[in-house]
Design a protein around this motif. Structure first.
Motif, PDB file in Angstrom:
ATOM      1  N   CYS A  75      27.088  45.318  -3.485  1.00 16.67           N
ATOM      2  CA  CYS A  75      28.140  46.160  -2.903  1.00 16.67           C
ATOM      3  C   CYS A  75      29.566  45.885  -3.394  1.00 16.67           C
ATOM      4  O   CYS A  75      30.344  46.812  -3.545  1.00 16.67           O
ATOM      5  N   ILE A  76      29.947  44.598  -3.663  1.00 10.48           N
ATOM      6  CA  ILE A  76      31.356  44.402  -4.057  1.00 10.48           C
ATOM      7  C   ILE A  76      31.579  44.553  -5.566  1.00 10.48           C
ATOM      8  O   ILE A  76      32.705  44.493  -6.051  1.00 10.48           O
ATOM      9  N   PHE A  77      30.494  44.756  -6.316  1.00  4.37           N
ATOM     10  CA  PHE A  77      30.633  44.839  -7.767  1.00  4.37           C
ATOM     11  C   PHE A  77      31.113  46.223  -8.171  1.00  4.37           C
ATOM     12  O   PHE A  77      30.685  47.228  -7.623  1.00  4.37           O
ATOM     13  N   ARG A  78      32.011  46.245  -9.175  1.00  2.00           N
ATOM     14  CA  ARG A  78      32.466  47.543  -9.658  1.00  2.00           C
ATOM     15  C   ARG A  78      31.537  48.071 -10.746  1.00  2.00           C
ATOM     16  O   ARG A  78      31.364  49.255 -10.907  1.00  2.00           O
ATOM     17  N   LYS A  79      30.971  47.135 -11.526  1.00  2.00           N
ATOM     18  CA  LYS A  79      30.080  47.560 -12.608  1.00  2.00           C
ATOM     19  C   LYS A  79      28.650  47.123 -12.324  1.00  2.00           C
ATOM     20  O   LYS A  79      28.413  46.241 -11.513  1.00  2.00           O
ATOM     21  N   THR A  80      27.724  47.751 -13.022  1.00  2.00           N
ATOM     22  CA  THR A  80      26.324  47.385 -12.825  1.00  2.00           C
ATOM     23  C   THR A  80      25.946  46.259 -13.776  1.00  2.00           C
ATOM     24  O   THR A  80      26.588  46.057 -14.811  1.00  2.00           O
ATOM     25  N   LEU A  81      24.911  45.515 -13.398  1.00  2.00           N
ATOM     26  CA  LEU A  81      24.433  44.399 -14.199  1.00  2.00           C
ATOM     27  C   LEU A  81      23.004  44.682 -14.643  1.00  2.00           C
ATOM     28  O   LEU A  81      22.217  45.218 -13.882  1.00  2.00           O
ATOM     29  N   SER A  82      22.702  44.302 -15.884  1.00  2.00           N
ATOM     30  CA  SER A  82      21.321  44.399 -16.348  1.00  2.00           C
ATOM     31  C   SER A  82      20.997  43.132 -17.110  1.00  2.00           C
ATOM     32  O   SER A  82      21.793  42.700 -17.945  1.00  2.00           O
ATOM     33  N   PHE A  83      19.892  42.525 -16.793  1.00  2.00           N
ATOM     34  CA  PHE A  83      19.405  41.402 -17.609  1.00  2.00           C
ATOM     35  C   PHE A  83      17.927  41.179 -17.345  1.00  2.00           C
ATOM     36  O   PHE A  83      17.367  41.774 -16.427  1.00  2.00           O
ATOM     37  N   GLU A  84      17.335  40.351 -18.185  1.00  2.00           N
ATOM     38  CA  GLU A  84      15.900  40.104 -18.046  1.00  2.00           C
ATOM     39  C   GLU A  84      15.634  38.616 -17.958  1.00  2.00           C
ATOM     40  O   GLU A  84      16.415  37.815 -18.452  1.00  2.00           O
ATOM     41  N   LEU A  85      14.531  38.299 -17.301  1.00  2.00           N
ATOM     42  CA  LEU A  85      14.126  36.902 -17.156  1.00  2.00           C
ATOM     43  C   LEU A  85      12.684  36.818 -17.623  1.00  2.00           C
ATOM     44  O   LEU A  85      11.818  37.550 -17.137  1.00  2.00           O
ATOM     45  N   GLU A  86      12.446  35.926 -18.600  1.00  2.00           N
ATOM     46  CA  GLU A  86      11.075  35.770 -19.098  1.00  2.00           C
ATOM     47  C   GLU A  86      10.314  34.816 -18.191  1.00  2.00           C
ATOM     48  O   GLU A  86      10.906  34.026 -17.456  1.00  2.00           O
ATOM     49  N   SER A  87       8.995  34.868 -18.320  1.00  3.34           N
ATOM     50  CA  SER A  87       8.157  33.924 -17.584  1.00  3.34           C
ATOM     51  C   SER A  87       8.477  32.504 -18.060  1.00  3.34           C
ATOM     52  O   SER A  87       8.579  32.248 -19.256  1.00  3.34           O
ATOM     53  N   GLY A  88       8.667  31.584 -17.135  1.00  6.20           N
ATOM     54  CA  GLY A  88       8.955  30.195 -17.489  1.00  6.20           C
ATOM     55  C   GLY A  88      10.384  29.956 -17.940  1.00  6.20           C
ATOM     56  O   GLY A  88      10.739  28.846 -18.338  1.00  6.20           O
ATOM     57  N   GLU A  89      11.210  30.998 -17.851  1.00  4.04           N
ATOM     58  CA  GLU A  89      12.592  30.852 -18.302  1.00  4.04           C
ATOM     59  C   GLU A  89      13.512  30.541 -17.116  1.00  4.04           C
ATOM     60  O   GLU A  89      13.208  30.900 -15.979  1.00  4.04           O
ATOM     61  N   SER A  90      14.616  29.883 -17.412  1.00  4.58           N
ATOM     62  CA  SER A  90      15.579  29.594 -16.363  1.00  4.58           C
ATOM     63  C   SER A  90      16.968  30.053 -16.801  1.00  4.58           C
ATOM     64  O   SER A  90      17.398  29.788 -17.915  1.00  4.58           O
ATOM     65  N   ILE A  91      17.630  30.794 -15.899  1.00  2.00           N
ATOM     66  CA  ILE A  91      18.978  31.279 -16.178  1.00  2.00           C
ATOM     67  C   ILE A  91      19.935  30.587 -15.222  1.00  2.00           C
ATOM     68  O   ILE A  91      19.640  30.476 -14.025  1.00  2.00           O
TER      69      ILE A  91
END
Lengths: 204, 263
Positions: free
Chosen positions: A12-28
């Motif tokens: 709700c407080i974001f002005r822009k949208t976010l897109s990203f991906e997370l692979e299996s076994g991955e850590s962000i």
């Protein structure tokens, strides 16, 4: 195929949208100033607030899961743990599978009243509860070591690493401690003005 | 029955006046409320006295139905007015009013058709006081239950959301709060059933005895009314609290406290 795909998500407080991906076994790793929306982003992923955008698990849209099913599969550990029964053990579906030892906790702690536990014990128990009850395939950790000493911080980091290795779970780890993020994640981002900025160089 | 006239009412009114003066001197800040409530009592009761007098003379089903709906509408407004954090929009009014309608009207109609069975069943001497007692008590249960529900959800949203995060459905996540709300809604009627005749002499029974009915006859009526009220209150409170708790979550089972007014 990515494990978790976040498409055009706008808490709700974001002005822009976010897109990203997370692979299996991955850590962000995610960091950013207080109030920049890190927690809101995690809440949006598990669908606790109204927001725009889509999240897919194994390319299956979130709407195809029932809400409880989704939240069991994509588990969020909030910064403050909450308890509603007398003892910690009563909150666990299968107390024997809780990774207490790895977190430096005695099994007898499950019989103690919640009010008698320290905040650090409660924080560690909350992680044990989430892992044992739901075995989530994606783990969203919101400052999981914020109030812990060095030893217990290390225990949590080791437990999450082992869980990720054993189950292939994807991790999104939110922290103010960039050095920690570099230990526990493969990629690090800073949230600024509602956008994700990749952190390229260590220590930046 | 010994009639009570303006002089007798004036003496009793003087006691209320004294209460108001004391409240003012003690700075309780309720003298105004006492005055307004006392004036409302006089005006509302005089008015209903006239309405009932006309009604009893006619036994007109449409007129009785309209009066019942008016009573329901006013009870619904009272429920709304007692909510600290009420649901936004029509829900706040609708949930309380619908549950009171379902419970009070069902129980009243059942009592009139099956138990008391006057002819016709909607004879106003029976129908209106019975419905009034049911609505009045159900109103208390519904407003207490809903108030406790919304307040509880607000105060304990962290726990509710933590339970949702662990994959519980909305029904489990708010289950504790809902049970407590229903309990506090029906507690007054349980108390008055337990205290009836020992601690307090219920008003209706007292009224019948004052009017010259035999105490045994009056007691039987009072027991009937107590049972009807407890059934109606339980039904109404459960209905209202369940509907209210459902409204606190959306189709994706998110806790929606934005659907509550700020106090």
């Amino acid at each position: 195929m990515s494990l978790l795909r976040i498409e055009q998500l706008r808490p709700c407080i974001f002005r822009k949208t976010l897109s990203f991906e997370l692979e299996s076994g991955e850590s962000i790793g995610l960091t950013g100033a207080s109030g920049c929306g890190k927690s809101l982003l995690l809440r949006a992923i598990v669908d606790l607030d109204e927001h725009e955008g889509e999240v897919l698990l194994d390319e299956v849209p979130r709407a195809d899961f029932s809400a409880p099913e989704w939240r069991r599969t994509v588990g969020l550990l909030p910064p403050e743990s909450r308890w509603w029964k007398e003892s910690a053990g009563a909150h666990l579906r299968t107390p024997e599978t809780a990774p207490l030892d790895a977190l430096g906790l005695e099994p007898s702690i499950l019989k103690q009243a919640i009010a008698e536990l320290s905040s650090g014990e409660r924080q560690r128990l909350a992680l044990a509860r989430l892992l044992a009850n739901n075995q989530p395939r994606v783990l969203l950790l919101d400052e999981p070591t914020a109030n812990l000493d060095a030893l217990n911080t290390q225990r949590i980091e080791a437990l999450v690493a082992a869980y990720r290795h054993d189950t292939g779970a994807g991790i999104i780890w939110v922290s103010h401690d960039l050095a920690q993020l570099q230990r526990v994640s493969d990629r690090q981002y800073r949230i600024e003005a509602g956008k994700l900025h990749a952190i390229e160089e260590p220590g930046q | 029955m010994i009639p009570v006239g303006p002089l007798e009412l004036g003496i009793a009114g003087f006691l209320v006046l004294l209460t108001g003066i004391c409240a003012h001197l003690l700075r309780l800040g309720i003298s105004r409320s006492i005055a307004i409530a006392a004036v409302r009592t006089v005006a509302q009761l005089l008015l209903i006295g006239l309405v009932l007098k006309a009604l009893f003379a006619s036994t007109n089903a449409v007129f009785i139905g309209l009066l019942s709906l008016l009573m329901l509408a006013i009870a619904g407004r009272e429920v709304l007015a007692r909510q600290h954090r009420r649901l936004k929009g029509w829900w706040g009014y609708g949930i309380g009013t619908t549950s009171m309608f379902l419970s009070s009207f069902t129980v009243t109609i059942l009592a009139l058709q099956v138990i008391i069975a006057p002819d016709p069943w909607y004879t106003p001497q029976y129908a209106i006081p019975l419905l009034g007692m049911l609505l009045g008590n159900t109103m208390t249960g519904v407003s207490l239950g809903l108030d406790r529900l919304t307040e509880g959800a607000w105060e304990r949203r962290g726990v509710i959301e933590a339970r949702l995060m662990l994959g519980e459905d909305w029904n489990e996540a708010i289950g504790n709060i809902r049970r407590q709300s229903i309990r506090s809604g029906i507690m007054p009627i349980i108390n008055s059933m337990a205290a009836a005749g020992v601690v307090s002499l219920p008003g209706m029974m007292t009224g019948q005895i004052l009017a010259g009915a035999s105490p045994v006859h009056a007691v039987n009526y009072q027991i009937l009314i107590m049972f009807l009220i407890s059934a109606g209150t339980l039904l109404g409170t459960m209905g209202a609290v369940w509907m209210g708790s459902r409204r606190l979550f959306d189709h994706r089972q998110r806790l929606r406290l934005d659907r509550l007014h700020r106090p």
